[in-house]
Design an enzyme around this catalytic site. Structure first.
Site, PDB file in Angstrom:
ATOM      1  CB  THR A 194      -6.351   7.824   1.558  1.00 22.44           C
ATOM      2  OG1 THR A 194      -6.319   6.674   2.407  1.00 22.44           O
ATOM      3  CG2 THR A 194      -7.718   8.467   1.645  1.00 22.44           C
ATOM      4  CD  GLU A 209      -5.591   2.897  -0.215  1.00 26.58           C
ATOM      5  OE1 GLU A 209      -4.766   2.351  -0.990  1.00 26.58           O
ATOM      6  OE2 GLU A 209      -5.486   2.863   1.030  1.00 26.58           O
ATOM      7  CG  ASP A 266      -2.068   0.986   1.079  1.00 27.89           C
ATOM      8  OD1 ASP A 266      -2.466   1.259  -0.066  1.00 27.89           O
ATOM      9  OD2 ASP A 266      -2.576   1.464   2.102  1.00 27.89           O
ATOM     10  CE  LYS A 311      -3.647   2.138   7.228  1.00 24.60           C
ATOM     11  NZ  LYS A 311      -4.500   2.859   6.272  1.00 24.60           N
ATOM     12  CB  SER A 326      -7.567  -4.670   2.020  1.00 20.74           C
ATOM     13  OG  SER A 326      -6.643  -4.175   2.944  1.00 20.74           O
ATOM     14  CD  GLU A 381      -6.598   4.469   4.662  1.00 21.28           C
ATOM     15  OE1 GLU A 381      -5.950   3.801   3.830  1.00 21.28           O
ATOM     16  OE2 GLU A 381      -6.087   5.011   5.649  1.00 21.28           O
ATOM     17  CG  HIS A 434      -4.742  10.744   2.933  1.00 25.15           C
ATOM     18  ND1 HIS A 434      -5.758  10.697   3.854  1.00 25.15           N
ATOM     19  CD2 HIS A 434      -3.867   9.761   3.291  1.00 25.15           C
ATOM     20  CE1 HIS A 434      -5.536   9.728   4.729  1.00 25.15           C
ATOM     21  NE2 HIS A 434      -4.385   9.147   4.415  1.00 25.15           N
TER      22      HIS A 434
END
Length: 437
Positions: free
Chosen positions: A366, A207, A133, A259, A263, A205, A140
């Site tokens: 992000t 993305e 990531d 995190k 995802s 987030e 951001h």
């Protein structure tokens, strides 16, 4: 700027698959790749066309020679092998499929390989061996930096090196699967001793996911001039975060439990060929910013290495659904918010000799814009939770509550070309599991 477009981008092209014509996401000009399973049958590769899915391998014999040898690679439970053949082969397959789907004379032979999308199950498009990531959204980074370091929001390295961390591939899940609220350690304000329990600051987030196509050998970096050829396509990504866990654990080695719990990725990979009409110049760096180091700088990439893809985030709470209220839009942003291009991410990731493999996933980070309406996570939208959002119907949110659902959509459009989309990436927050004391 020169766009590498061809007959598959003709906005006047129409398919004999009626639902594709005028479809907001999947017209014949798109043909994204994914893995689906029909009502009776194992998962396999297909392309979305309107409200249907075409089984690629099932029509291999109908394709031209340059695509006929590629199509059988789709007859597998993941697209890794297909992505790994490279963009030239994927382009030949795209051309062959486009011709079949726009030629009325092909309908009788091709129609048996079409399946209604609503009757199929969708799966992760590839086995993700590795996930990285990045942190390319400069707005951001500045907004979050101001919350933590008001006098110096960006660290000195940000404008020199693409910042990223190695994420957890095993917890990447397809759109639609619930996100279980994570447990972990947090440090309540004004205290010096952490507590353990469910995160109270779960955040989304906004993305995009960059799928690696052709890989590279260990010890063989990918030059910036050729990095674009190692990108197979894009999907939507929501890299969920537990902000309170993150604040306590991230120093000195960065994200961990905050995190790696989940995802979400959308099911369809929009190929780089489909995105050719929406390439734009990388936005110029603000005056005074350093130029990228030579290994990251390619004039052609600067001229057309950015993508004009619009992304939107909506929130649907349990109460909204119970009252039959539509989801509320939280933000709208663009991939042009990336400080680094996708090619620069590929090159930097491999410059030390790291080997990338087909199906590896890179997150953009992000992608907030410069305006308040484009802030792409609740951490920014609520100023770290200090200014909760007021929602239609009288609710408010600082961070996500159980039952909240985040829906992310994305699309690309440009004058003289058809609009294409990515579908959606959605997931709902489920309660944290109970743990024995």
């Amino acid at each position: 700027m020169t766009r590498c477009t061809d007959f598959t981008h003709d906005p006047a092209a129409r398919s004999w698959v009626g639902s594709a014509n005028g479809h907001g996401d999947f017209p014949v000009q798109n043909l994204p790749l994914g893995i689906f399973a029909p009502p009776s049958g194992p998962p396999r590769g297909g392309v979305a066309i309107g409200s249907e899915i075409l089984d690629i391998a099932a029509i291999a014999a109908l394709l031209p020679d340059d695509a006929r040898g590629v199509a059988p690679l789709a007859d597998r439970a993941t697209l890794n092998d297909l992505l790994g053949v490279g963009n030239d082969a994927l382009r030949a397959l795209r051309h062959g499929l486009f011709r079949l789907l726009t030629d009325p004379a092909s309908e009788e032979a091709v129609r048996p390989a079409l399946h209604s999308m609503t009757r199929c199950s969708l799966h992760l498009p590839a086995h993700v061996g590795d996930y990285t990531d990045f942190y390319t959204g400069i707005h951001h980074a500045e907004n979050v930096g101001k919350l933590l370091r008001p006098d110096s929001p960006l660290l000195p390295n940000y404008k020199y090196v693409p910042i990223g961390y190695h994420g957890r591939a095993s917890s990447i899940r397809l759109s639609g699967e619930d996100v279980i609220r994570p447990n972990g350690q947090t440090l309540p304000p004004g205290t010096q001793t952490p507590i353990f329990g469910p995160s109270k600051r779960v955040d989304h987030e906004l993305e995009m996911a960059i799928w690696v196509g052709r890989g590279n050998a260990l010890g063989q970096p990918i030059p910036i001039a050729g990095a674009r050829e190692h990108i197979a396509g894009l999907s939507i990504l929501n890299d969920w975060s537990a902000r309170d866990i993150q604040a306590w654990e991230y120093q000195p080695l960065g994200p961990f439990l905050a995190k790696n719990f989940h995802s979400s990725v959308s099911p369809w990979i929009v190929t780089m060929d489909a995105l050719a009409p929406y390439r734009v110049a990388q936005p110029p760096r603000p005056k005074g910013d350093p130029a990228p180091l030579p290994y990251l700088l390619d004039p052609a990439d600067q001229e057309s290495g950015a993508l004009d893809v619009t992304m939107e985030v909506h929130l649907s709470t349990a109460r909204m659904r119970a009252e039959d209220r539509p989801p509320h839009r939280l933000s709208c942003s663009s991939m042009t918010a990336m400080y680094w291009t996708a090619a620069q991410l590929i090159t930097h990731h491999s410059v030390n000799g790291c080997n990338l493999a087909p199906g590896d996933l890179l997150g953009t980070g992000t992608l907030s814009g410069a305006s308040d309406e484009s802030k792409a996570c609740l951490l920014e939208l609520t100023q770290g939770g200090r200014e909760p959002l007021h929602l239609p119907g009288g609710e408010s949110r600082a961070f996500l509550e159980d039952g909240d659902e985040i829906i992310i959509t994305a699309f690309a459009e440009a004058p003289g070309f058809a609009r294409i989309g990515f579908g959606e990436c959605r997931a709902r927050i489920a309660p944290a599991p109970g743990l024995e004391p």
